[in-house]
Design a protein around this motif. Structure first.
Motif, PDB file in Angstrom:
ATOM      1  N   PRO A   1     -38.464 -35.004 -50.240  1.00 49.54           N
ATOM      2  CA  PRO A   1     -38.105 -36.280 -50.880  1.00 49.54           C
ATOM      3  C   PRO A   1     -38.461 -37.479 -50.000  1.00 49.54           C
ATOM      4  CG  PRO A   1     -36.275 -34.718 -50.925  1.00 49.54           C
ATOM      5  CD  PRO A   1     -37.286 -34.164 -49.981  1.00 49.54           C
ATOM      6  N   THR A   2     -38.770 -38.596 -50.655  1.00 46.12           N
ATOM      7  CA  THR A   2     -38.979 -39.834 -49.905  1.00 46.12           C
ATOM      8  C   THR A   2     -37.639 -40.460 -49.544  1.00 46.12           C
ATOM      9  OG1 THR A   2     -39.163 -41.035 -51.996  1.00 46.12           O
ATOM     10  CG2 THR A   2     -41.217 -40.280 -50.964  1.00 46.12           C
ATOM     11  N   ARG A   3     -36.620 -40.195 -50.369  1.00 50.27           N
ATOM     12  CA  ARG A   3     -35.266 -40.670 -50.080  1.00 50.27           C
ATOM     13  C   ARG A   3     -34.711 -39.912 -48.869  1.00 50.27           C
ATOM     14  NH1 ARG A   3     -31.459 -42.902 -53.291  1.00 50.27           N
ATOM     15  NH2 ARG A   3     -32.729 -42.526 -55.150  1.00 50.27           N
ATOM     16  N   PRO A   4     -34.006 -40.567 -47.950  1.00 50.07           N
ATOM     17  CA  PRO A   4     -33.421 -39.841 -46.821  1.00 50.07           C
ATOM     18  C   PRO A   4     -32.395 -38.807 -47.293  1.00 50.07           C
ATOM     19  CG  PRO A   4     -33.357 -42.211 -46.449  1.00 50.07           C
ATOM     20  CD  PRO A   4     -33.750 -42.021 -47.877  1.00 50.07           C
ATOM     21  N   VAL A   5     -32.542 -37.580 -46.820  1.00 50.00           N
ATOM     22  CA  VAL A   5     -31.601 -36.507 -47.122  1.00 50.00           C
ATOM     23  C   VAL A   5     -31.010 -36.015 -45.810  1.00 50.00           C
ATOM     24  CG1 VAL A   5     -31.269 -34.217 -48.109  1.00 50.00           C
ATOM     25  CG2 VAL A   5     -32.871 -35.818 -49.181  1.00 50.00           C
ATOM     26  N   VAL A   6     -29.709 -36.032 -45.737  1.00 50.18           N
ATOM     27  CA  VAL A   6     -29.006 -35.539 -44.551  1.00 50.18           C
ATOM     28  C   VAL A   6     -28.328 -34.234 -44.926  1.00 50.18           C
ATOM     29  CG1 VAL A   6     -27.162 -35.987 -42.890  1.00 50.18           C
ATOM     30  CG2 VAL A   6     -28.653 -37.863 -43.640  1.00 50.18           C
ATOM     31  N   PHE A   7     -28.646 -33.175 -44.194  1.00 48.80           N
ATOM     32  CA  PHE A   7     -28.084 -31.860 -44.495  1.00 48.80           C
ATOM     33  C   PHE A   7     -26.864 -31.578 -43.627  1.00 48.80           C
ATOM     34  CE2 PHE A   7     -32.529 -30.872 -45.895  1.00 48.80           C
ATOM     35  CZ  PHE A   7     -32.205 -30.592 -47.222  1.00 48.80           C
ATOM     36  N   ALA A   8     -25.822 -31.046 -44.261  1.00 55.25           N
ATOM     37  CA  ALA A   8     -24.686 -30.481 -43.543  1.00 55.25           C
ATOM     38  C   ALA A   8     -24.942 -28.991 -43.415  1.00 55.25           C
ATOM     39  CB  ALA A   8     -23.389 -30.740 -44.311  1.00 55.25           C
TER      40      ALA A   8
ATOM     41  N   VAL B   1     -28.819 -39.461 -49.216  1.00 55.69           N
ATOM     42  CA  VAL B   1     -28.147 -38.409 -49.971  1.00 55.69           C
ATOM     43  C   VAL B   1     -27.700 -37.356 -48.959  1.00 55.69           C
ATOM     44  CG1 VAL B   1     -28.461 -36.535 -51.633  1.00 55.69           C
ATOM     45  CG2 VAL B   1     -29.432 -38.784 -52.097  1.00 55.69           C
ATOM     46  N   VAL B   2     -26.494 -36.874 -49.097  1.00 58.15           N
ATOM     47  CA  VAL B   2     -25.971 -35.838 -48.198  1.00 58.15           C
ATOM     48  C   VAL B   2     -25.855 -34.540 -48.983  1.00 58.15           C
ATOM     49  CG1 VAL B   2     -24.187 -35.225 -46.528  1.00 58.15           C
ATOM     50  CG2 VAL B   2     -24.636 -37.631 -47.051  1.00 58.15           C
ATOM     51  N   ALA B   3     -26.311 -33.440 -48.412  1.00 60.73           N
ATOM     52  CA  ALA B   3     -26.317 -32.159 -49.127  1.00 60.73           C
ATOM     53  C   ALA B   3     -26.097 -31.014 -48.157  1.00 60.73           C
ATOM     54  CB  ALA B   3     -27.647 -31.955 -49.856  1.00 60.73           C
ATOM     55  N   ALA B   4     -25.605 -29.909 -48.675  1.00 58.80           N
ATOM     56  CA  ALA B   4     -25.612 -28.660 -47.910  1.00 58.80           C
ATOM     57  C   ALA B   4     -27.007 -28.072 -48.004  1.00 58.80           C
ATOM     58  CB  ALA B   4     -24.589 -27.683 -48.479  1.00 58.80           C
ATOM     59  N   ALA B   5     -27.554 -27.616 -46.876  1.00 58.64           N
ATOM     60  CA  ALA B   5     -28.871 -26.985 -46.910  1.00 58.64           C
ATOM     61  C   ALA B   5     -28.814 -25.763 -47.813  1.00 58.64           C
ATOM     62  CB  ALA B   5     -29.292 -26.579 -45.501  1.00 58.64           C
ATOM     63  N   PRO B   6     -29.725 -25.632 -48.783  1.00 59.65           N
ATOM     64  CA  PRO B   6     -29.695 -24.478 -49.687  1.00 59.65           C
ATOM     65  C   PRO B   6     -29.707 -23.172 -48.902  1.00 59.65           C
ATOM     66  CG  PRO B   6     -31.274 -26.099 -50.459  1.00 59.65           C
ATOM     67  CD  PRO B   6     -30.829 -26.545 -49.099  1.00 59.65           C
TER      68      PRO B   6
ATOM     69  N   LEU C   1     -16.316 -15.202 -36.390  1.00 61.28           N
ATOM     70  CA  LEU C   1     -16.237 -15.540 -34.975  1.00 61.28           C
ATOM     71  C   LEU C   1     -14.817 -15.972 -34.608  1.00 61.28           C
ATOM     72  CD1 LEU C   1     -19.576 -17.557 -34.720  1.00 61.28           C
ATOM     73  CD2 LEU C   1     -19.167 -15.192 -33.953  1.00 61.28           C
ATOM     74  N   PRO C   2     -14.440 -15.846 -33.332  1.00 60.39           N
ATOM     75  CA  PRO C   2     -13.067 -16.172 -32.926  1.00 60.39           C
ATOM     76  C   PRO C   2     -12.711 -17.631 -33.176  1.00 60.39           C
ATOM     77  CG  PRO C   2     -14.190 -14.890 -31.224  1.00 60.39           C
ATOM     78  CD  PRO C   2     -15.228 -15.276 -32.221  1.00 60.39           C
ATOM     79  N   ALA C   3     -11.479 -17.854 -33.586  1.00 59.80           N
ATOM     80  CA  ALA C   3     -10.985 -19.215 -33.812  1.00 59.80           C
ATOM     81  C   ALA C   3     -11.098 -20.029 -32.529  1.00 59.80           C
ATOM     82  CB  ALA C   3      -9.535 -19.177 -34.283  1.00 59.80           C
ATOM     83  N   GLY C   4     -11.576 -21.245 -32.659  1.00 56.19           N
ATOM     84  CA  GLY C   4     -11.675 -22.136 -31.520  1.00 56.19           C
ATOM     85  C   GLY C   4     -12.835 -21.870 -30.585  1.00 56.19           C
ATOM     86  N   SER C   5     -13.709 -20.924 -30.910  1.00 60.14           N
ATOM     87  CA  SER C   5     -14.781 -20.552 -29.982  1.00 60.14           C
ATOM     88  C   SER C   5     -15.937 -21.543 -29.969  1.00 60.14           C
ATOM     89  CB  SER C   5     -15.309 -19.155 -30.320  1.00 60.14           C
ATOM     90  OG  SER C   5     -15.781 -19.093 -31.655  1.00 60.14           O
ATOM     91  N   ALA C   6     -16.083 -22.361 -31.005  1.00 59.34           N
ATOM     92  CA  ALA C   6     -17.185 -23.319 -31.045  1.00 59.34           C
ATOM     93  C   ALA C   6     -16.960 -24.314 -32.176  1.00 59.34           C
ATOM     94  CB  ALA C   6     -18.513 -22.600 -31.233  1.00 59.34           C
ATOM     95  N   ARG C   7     -17.684 -25.413 -32.117  1.00 59.55           N
ATOM     96  CA  ARG C   7     -17.774 -26.356 -33.228  1.00 59.55           C
ATOM     97  C   ARG C   7     -19.112 -26.103 -33.908  1.00 59.55           C
ATOM     98  NH1 ARG C   7     -14.352 -30.666 -33.126  1.00 59.55           N
ATOM     99  NH2 ARG C   7     -15.886 -31.962 -34.208  1.00 59.55           N
ATOM    100  N   LEU C   8     -19.096 -25.486 -35.072  1.00 58.25           N
ATOM    101  CA  LEU C   8     -20.325 -25.038 -35.714  1.00 58.25           C
ATOM    102  C   LEU C   8     -20.900 -26.029 -36.722  1.00 58.25           C
ATOM    103  CD1 LEU C   8     -19.667 -21.234 -36.378  1.00 58.25           C
ATOM    104  CD2 LEU C   8     -20.885 -22.301 -34.473  1.00 58.25           C
ATOM    105  N   ALA C   9     -20.116 -26.988 -37.181  1.00 58.60           N
ATOM    106  CA  ALA C   9     -20.616 -27.933 -38.180  1.00 58.60           C
ATOM    107  C   ALA C   9     -21.645 -28.868 -37.550  1.00 58.60           C
ATOM    108  CB  ALA C   9     -19.471 -28.742 -38.772  1.00 58.60           C
ATOM    109  N   ARG C  10     -22.744 -29.074 -38.262  1.00 63.75           N
ATOM    110  CA  ARG C  10     -23.802 -29.967 -37.811  1.00 63.75           C
ATOM    111  C   ARG C  10     -24.347 -30.756 -38.994  1.00 63.75           C
ATOM    112  NH1 ARG C  10     -21.890 -29.025 -33.717  1.00 63.75           N
ATOM    113  NH2 ARG C  10     -22.805 -28.337 -31.746  1.00 63.75           N
TER     114      ARG C  10
ATOM    115  N   ALA D   1     -20.485 -31.929 -46.963  1.00 57.99           N
ATOM    116  CA  ALA D   1     -21.475 -32.900 -47.417  1.00 57.99           C
ATOM    117  C   ALA D   1     -20.839 -33.923 -48.358  1.00 57.99           C
ATOM    118  CB  ALA D   1     -22.636 -32.189 -48.113  1.00 57.99           C
ATOM    119  N   LYS D   2     -20.014 -33.441 -49.274  1.00 58.96           N
ATOM    120  CA  LYS D   2     -19.370 -34.358 -50.208  1.00 58.96           C
ATOM    121  C   LYS D   2     -18.379 -35.268 -49.480  1.00 58.96           C
ATOM    122  CE  LYS D   2     -17.300 -34.561 -54.792  1.00 58.96           C
ATOM    123  NZ  LYS D   2     -16.882 -33.792 -55.986  1.00 58.96           N
ATOM    124  N   ALA D   3     -17.635 -34.725 -48.525  1.00 59.35           N
ATOM    125  CA  ALA D   3     -16.687 -35.534 -47.762  1.00 59.35           C
ATOM    126  C   ALA D   3     -17.406 -36.640 -46.998  1.00 59.35           C
ATOM    127  CB  ALA D   3     -15.904 -34.647 -46.796  1.00 59.35           C
TER     128      ALA D   3
END
Length: 349
Positions: free
Chosen positions: A152-159, A121-126, A93-102, A40-42
């Motif tokens: 929030p009324t401000r747009p929040v994007v969760f990683a 605002v970008v954040a990790a979902a609690p 999970l096995p290395a290379g088995s999926a792309r899990l980041a969303r 999220a910070k990146a």
């Protein structure tokens, strides 16, 4: 999460078993919350650039999106790749088995303001369903504390984690660890089909998105050993909603007795499936066939490390002693789930 009353209900049901210490998740710095927070910070650091901001406004919806679509710089591309690799380790999970980041827009009410240029605002979902606040990052990385109490009324994007994929891969891993050979019947075999299913609470507040329910079934195999099988329920997203999946949940050619149990769990994103599989194998290996069927729900629940009950995987409910001939609508032990089941014959061809 398990309440004291629900735990008392489960414990009160008869089960004779041996307590086995379950493996613990150790890597705090490489936990799912730490990885998604770093991602999220990146992302926020790159949102000072117009190209990245425009891309985010175009692709961000309440449906999860691969953040690789947002990676308009080499730096963010590396961050996304690292997050994907780290998440597979954290999930066991096995290395290379999926792309899990969303990434996912926190609520559909935020879509218009994001498209119109509102600063996101970008954040990790609690990770804790009961969290009262969480940290997000403005473009450029400046932190902001937000409340979970209101949208929030401000747009929040969760990683976050692609839990649908993780549940599928994770249950397959558990199945490989705990599944055993089956005995076939001539022409097919008997099964139990879920005709309807409903939960009053699927443990998901607004900031978590849809629930990801999976189930662990328990019974004795034809050798008298305990076996655990897994299945996913990807359609079961919302609470207080009845679904009619006609899904087969119990395959009676796998069991010695005409009775089995089902435990329903919800993966909040931080479940380590390798550790869960090992814990189940260790706990169930010490249960002996006494010549009569005994419920296995407690053994399955006790296999979970105690720390997991704080949030993940959430215990949704458990249905005890579903028999091969059960044809009824059942209320599960905790009163949270209602499941309609009926016998079903699976043809060989």
């Amino acid at each position: 999460m398990r309440t004291a009353a629900l735990r008392a209900t489960v414990v009160a049901l008869a089960l004779v078993t041996t307590t086995v210490a379950a493996p613990q998740v150790t890597a705090k710095t490489n936990s799912v919350p730490a990885i998604t927070d770093s991602l999220a910070k990146a992302i926020s650091l790159e949102l000072t650039g117009k190209a990245t901001r425009d891309t985010l406004a175009r692709i961000a919806t309440v449906d999860a999106t691969d953040p690789a679509e947002l990676a308009t710089t080499a730096s963010l591309t590396r961050s996304v790749a690292q997050a994907n690799a780290d998440l597979l380790v954290a999930k066991g999970l096995p290395a290379g088995s999926a792309r899990l980041a969303r990434i996912r827009l926190g609520h559909d009410s935020m879509a218009r303001s994001l498209r119109e240029g509102a600063e996101p605002v970008v954040a990790a979902a609690p990770n804790d369903d009961n969290a009262r606040e969480f940290t997000g990052y403005f473009p450029g990385g400046k932190p902001l504390t937000l409340s979970t109490g209101t949208i929030p009324t401000r747009p929040v994007v969760f990683a976050e984690v692609d839990v649908t994929t993780a549940v599928r891969l994770g249950t397959e891993m558990i199945q490989r660890q705990t599944g055993k050979p089956v005995v076939t019947e001539a022409g097919g075999y008997r099964a139990t089909q879920v005709t309807s299913i409903r939960f009053g609470n699927v443990q998901e507040p607004w900031f978590k998105g849809d629930a990801e329910i999976f189930a662990i079934t328990g019974g004795f195999d034809h050798n008298g050993d305990v076996r655990a099988d897994t299945l996913t329920l990807p359609y079961l997203d919302d609470e207080n909603t009845t679904y009619y999946p006609n899904q087969i949940v119990l395959h009676w050619n796998r069991y010695k007795y005409s009775a089995a149990d089902i435990v329903f769990m919800e993966d909040d994103g931080d479940t380590n499936y390798l550790n869960l599989a090992k814990a189940l194998v260790a706990a169930l290996a010490y249960i002996l066939d006494s010549g009569v069927y005994v419920p296995l729900v407690n053994a399955i629940l006790d296999a979970m490390p105690g720390s997991w009950w704080t949030d993940d995987p959430d215990f949704v409910d458990a249905c005890y002693t579903i028999t091969r001939d059960t044809n009824a609508t059942l209320t599960c032990a905790g009163g949270n789930g209602t499941v309609g089941v009926r016998p079903f014959w699976v043809n060989e061809r």
